[in-house]
Design a protein around this motif. Structure first.
Motif, PDB file in Angstrom:
ATOM      1  N   THR A   1       0.849  -1.188   0.000  1.00  0.00           N
ATOM      2  CA  THR A   1       0.000   0.000   0.000  1.00  0.00           C
ATOM      3  C   THR A   1       0.882   1.235   0.000  1.00  0.00           C
ATOM      4  O   THR A   1       2.096   1.149   0.206  1.00  0.00           O
ATOM      5  CB  THR A   1      -0.883   0.064   1.266  1.00  0.00           C
ATOM      6  N   CYS A   2       0.261   2.385  -0.185  1.00  0.00           N
ATOM      7  CA  CYS A   2       0.986   3.646  -0.073  1.00  0.00           C
ATOM      8  C   CYS A   2       1.716   3.710   1.263  1.00  0.00           C
ATOM      9  O   CYS A   2       1.137   3.441   2.327  1.00  0.00           O
ATOM     10  CB  CYS A   2       0.015   4.812  -0.204  1.00  0.00           C
ATOM     11  N   GLY A   3       2.975   4.088   1.228  1.00  0.00           N
ATOM     12  CA  GLY A   3       3.791   4.104   2.433  1.00  0.00           C
ATOM     13  C   GLY A   3       3.352   5.118   3.476  1.00  0.00           C
ATOM     14  O   GLY A   3       3.746   5.006   4.646  1.00  0.00           O
ATOM     15  N   ALA A   4       2.522   6.099   3.082  1.00  0.00           N
ATOM     16  CA  ALA A   4       2.107   7.128   4.031  1.00  0.00           C
ATOM     17  C   ALA A   4       1.277   6.573   5.178  1.00  0.00           C
ATOM     18  O   ALA A   4       1.176   7.192   6.232  1.00  0.00           O
ATOM     19  CB  ALA A   4       1.322   8.218   3.301  1.00  0.00           C
ATOM     20  N   ILE A   5       0.678   5.391   4.993  1.00  0.00           N
ATOM     21  CA  ILE A   5      -0.190   4.825   6.030  1.00  0.00           C
ATOM     22  C   ILE A   5       0.524   3.715   6.817  1.00  0.00           C
ATOM     23  O   ILE A   5      -0.050   3.144   7.745  1.00  0.00           O
ATOM     24  CB  ILE A   5      -1.511   4.302   5.395  1.00  0.00           C
ATOM     25  N   HIS A   6       1.769   3.422   6.487  1.00  0.00           N
ATOM     26  CA  HIS A   6       2.440   2.277   7.108  1.00  0.00           C
ATOM     27  C   HIS A   6       2.708   2.477   8.592  1.00  0.00           C
ATOM     28  O   HIS A   6       2.679   1.508   9.359  1.00  0.00           O
ATOM     29  CB  HIS A   6       3.746   1.958   6.364  1.00  0.00           C
ATOM     30  N   ARG A   7       2.985   3.705   9.005  1.00  0.00           N
ATOM     31  CA  ARG A   7       3.210   3.907  10.443  1.00  0.00           C
ATOM     32  C   ARG A   7       1.941   3.537  11.223  1.00  0.00           C
ATOM     33  O   ARG A   7       2.020   2.884  12.270  1.00  0.00           O
ATOM     34  CB  ARG A   7       3.599   5.364  10.729  1.00  0.00           C
TER      35      ARG A   7
ATOM     36  N   VAL B   1      -3.230   9.317   1.004  1.00  0.00           N
ATOM     37  CA  VAL B   1      -4.213   8.234   1.159  1.00  0.00           C
ATOM     38  C   VAL B   1      -5.608   8.866   1.247  1.00  0.00           C
ATOM     39  O   VAL B   1      -6.277   8.799   2.268  1.00  0.00           O
ATOM     40  CB  VAL B   1      -3.884   7.349   2.378  1.00  0.00           C
ATOM     41  N   PHE B   2      -6.021   9.434   0.130  1.00  0.00           N
ATOM     42  CA  PHE B   2      -7.193  10.315   0.144  1.00  0.00           C
ATOM     43  C   PHE B   2      -8.500   9.625  -0.213  1.00  0.00           C
ATOM     44  O   PHE B   2      -9.560  10.249  -0.175  1.00  0.00           O
ATOM     45  CB  PHE B   2      -6.971  11.517  -0.788  1.00  0.00           C
TER      46      PHE B   2
ATOM     47  N   ALA C   1      -6.620   0.346   4.453  1.00  0.00           N
ATOM     48  CA  ALA C   1      -5.392  -0.228   5.004  1.00  0.00           C
ATOM     49  C   ALA C   1      -5.558  -0.567   6.478  1.00  0.00           C
ATOM     50  O   ALA C   1      -5.233  -1.679   6.934  1.00  0.00           O
ATOM     51  CB  ALA C   1      -4.231   0.747   4.815  1.00  0.00           C
ATOM     52  N   VAL C   2      -6.074   0.384   7.245  1.00  0.00           N
ATOM     53  CA  VAL C   2      -6.259   0.158   8.680  1.00  0.00           C
ATOM     54  C   VAL C   2      -7.364  -0.868   8.912  1.00  0.00           C
ATOM     55  O   VAL C   2      -7.265  -1.711   9.814  1.00  0.00           O
ATOM     56  CB  VAL C   2      -6.568   1.503   9.374  1.00  0.00           C
ATOM     57  N   GLY C   3      -8.419  -0.832   8.095  1.00  0.00           N
ATOM     58  CA  GLY C   3      -9.487  -1.814   8.215  1.00  0.00           C
ATOM     59  C   GLY C   3      -9.007  -3.232   7.975  1.00  0.00           C
ATOM     60  O   GLY C   3      -9.447  -4.173   8.649  1.00  0.00           O
TER      61      GLY C   3
ATOM     62  N   THR D   1       3.130   9.393  13.920  1.00  0.00           N
ATOM     63  CA  THR D   1       1.742   8.930  13.825  1.00  0.00           C
ATOM     64  C   THR D   1       1.293   8.357  15.167  1.00  0.00           C
ATOM     65  O   THR D   1       2.026   7.609  15.810  1.00  0.00           O
ATOM     66  CB  THR D   1       1.618   7.870  12.724  1.00  0.00           C
ATOM     67  N   GLU D   2       0.072   8.724  15.546  1.00  0.00           N
ATOM     68  CA  GLU D   2      -0.536   8.168  16.759  1.00  0.00           C
ATOM     69  C   GLU D   2      -1.788   7.388  16.369  1.00  0.00           C
ATOM     70  O   GLU D   2      -2.608   7.866  15.582  1.00  0.00           O
ATOM     71  CB  GLU D   2      -0.917   9.279  17.747  1.00  0.00           C
ATOM     72  N   VAL D   3      -1.918   6.194  16.930  1.00  0.00           N
ATOM     73  CA  VAL D   3      -3.103   5.364  16.726  1.00  0.00           C
ATOM     74  C   VAL D   3      -3.771   5.186  18.082  1.00  0.00           C
ATOM     75  O   VAL D   3      -3.183   4.598  19.002  1.00  0.00           O
ATOM     76  CB  VAL D   3      -2.740   3.989  16.132  1.00  0.00           C
TER      77      VAL D   3
END
Length: 484
Positions: free
Chosen positions: A287-293, A327-328, A345-347, A391-393
């Motif tokens: 996936t796009c690396g912007a969401i990997h964190r 990741v729009f 991605a998170v789902g 990034t905070e989850v």
């Protein structure tokens, strides 16, 4: 005495032509690893439907000595690089590089390997060219970013072609003046917008940059003239591809990350050596690396607190705005859009415990196990650079617990690099379903020996698969069936 100020392309041209091939061993090893990673993702990329679309288009434009991944028919170098670049990038599983904020290897490797096949060059020569091309790609990217990327230019295309040109010029042993001219020519082939993300044109950008690098170097070799102010001038690359406020932004800059200063580094082009200073962001997920964190953080929380999707009330993602810009897609409708969706991605991590190639089929993307979670995944953009704000989850559970992960660097990055074993594990997973055990071992053997190969084209010679449409469709299905 009046000092004559040299143009950036002249300084870069001198360095490309004159720098000694005496790289530190760790630089050579990093280059070798990125060839492994790129060839790995090209294997399943070669059975993606886009591969056949592009090959069918360019096949009639010129046969030649260069291999197209997964095809028996060889093409002229620019067309082979075009197809192979798109194949390398189509799954969005290829590496990222911070200085230019681009996918370097999906551009550099196809361009370098095409010229290496054409000229019968060695493994050490292609590793040298990769290091040189990456350095110029990074230096020019640092001179345009962060604004260039943040304003919607796709740096893999715009800056990637500059790196590919440098790498090809190095392979062809062009002199300093010709290298400088090649870089100027390459600016005329620089383009690509982030508005193509989530479509098949996005990976084609990598192919166009690889093709453009070969053509720019060859045009320069043939004596084609080009402007002297195409990198830094009134209508140079920096002012046109950053904006009319380029100088104000450059002079007002107070926070610098990844060496992105909006200035070309001319005092010492090769120091630090960017391949060892910044290393790479090698992808754990396609996936796009912007969401990997965020994905890493959620996986860590699931492992630590032992919860499932059914236990979750909400997931809140606090990320730099520039990451959300990538990741729009909040409601992806197909696999390409899903690769640029934070929610998908998170789902996937929440519902399925991982995110692999198997999650990017039309059926999987539209499956309710993930889509039903979209409403509980919330975006919270933060107007800070990625180095200023990790990034905070935040996860709220139905039993009342509230847990949090803070992730500054994703797995596979400089702070948490893959081991050699993890590179080869990714290679094996990418080959599963496409190559049988013998073919995979044959390709791996050549890749392992790349630093010592007398002819680097040996790798490409082992990269042809059965080419019938039925066989390729079966291979594509097996990729997804075996991806887990």
């Amino acid at each position: 005495m009046h000092r004559i100020e040299r143009k950036p392309q002249e300084v870069f041209g001198d360095w490309i032509a004159g720098v000694a091939d005496d790289w530190p061993q760790d630089a050579r090893e990093w280059a070798h690893r990125e060839f492994i990673d790129t060839i790995a993702v090209m294997v399943p990329g070669a059975v993606d439907p886009l591969a056949d679309k592009i090959f069918a288009t360019v096949e009639a434009w010129g046969h030649g000595p260069c291999t197209v991944f997964g095809k028996q028919q060889k093409l002229a170098a620019p067309w082979a690089a075009l197809v192979n670049g798109a194949i390398a990038h189509v799954l969005d599983f290829d590496d990222n590089f911070d200085p230019p904020k681009a996918h370097p290897s999906a551009v550099l490797v196809p361009a370098i390997m095409a010229v290496a096949e054409e000229e019968k060059l060695s493994g050490p020569a292609v590793i040298d060219a990769y290091i040189v091309g990456l350095q110029i790609l990074g230096r020019i990217g640092q001179g345009l970013n962060p604004t260039h990327r943040n304003r919607g230019w796709h740096a893999t295309a715009t800056v990637g072609v500059m790196g590919a040109t440098a790498a090809c010029a190095r392979l062809l042993k062009l002199d300093a003046e010709t290298c400088a001219r090649a870089l100027s020519i390459a600016t005329s082939m620089s383009g690509g917008f982030m508005s193509q993300f989530g479509t098949e044109m996005k990976p084609i950008h990598a192919g166009l940059a690889a093709k453009g690098g070969i053509m720019a170097a060859r045009f320069a070799q043939a004596g084609v003239t080009a402007g002297a102010l195409t990198l830094d001038g009134a209508t140079g690359m920096n002012r046109l591809m950053v904006g009319p406020d380029y100088e104000q932004l450059r002079d007002a800059m107070t926070h610098v990350e990844h060496g992105q200063t909006l200035r070309y580094s001319l005092e010492n082009v090769g120091e630090p050596l960017l391949i060892t200073e910044h290393k790479f962001r090698v992808k754990r997920f396609p996936t796009c690396g912007a969401i990997h964190r965020a994905m890493d953080g959620l996986l860590d929380l699931k492992e630590q607190y032992d919860f499932t999707a059914a236990d979750v009330v909400s997931v809140d993602l606090l990320m730099p705005q520039v990451h959300f810009n990538n990741v729009f897609y909040t409601d992806p409708q197909n696999p390409l859009e899903a690769k640029f969706s934070a929610e998908y991605a998170v789902g996937c991590i929440l519902a399925r415990g991982d995110c692999t190639l198997a999650d990017f089929t039309p059926e999987k993307v539209m499956s309710e196990d993930v889509r039903a979670l979209f409403p509980i995944i919330h975006r919270h953009p933060v107007d800070k650079a990625e180095s200023e704000f990790p990034t905070e989850v935040h996860v709220e559970l139905k039993d009342g617990r509230k847990v949090k992960a803070v992730i500054a660097w994703p797995r596979g990055s400089k702070a948490a690099p893959f081991t050699d074993a993890e590179y080869w594990s990714k290679f094996d997973k990418c080959c599963a379903g496409v190559l049988d055990d013998d073919a995979r071992a044959h390709l791996r053997d050549a890749l392992e020996r790349l630093p010592d190969l007398s002819h680097a084209g040996e790798i490409m010679a082992r990269a042809t698969f059965p080419s019938s449409q039925a066989t390729r469709q079966q291979g594509q299905r097996r990729v997804y069936d075996n991806a887990n």
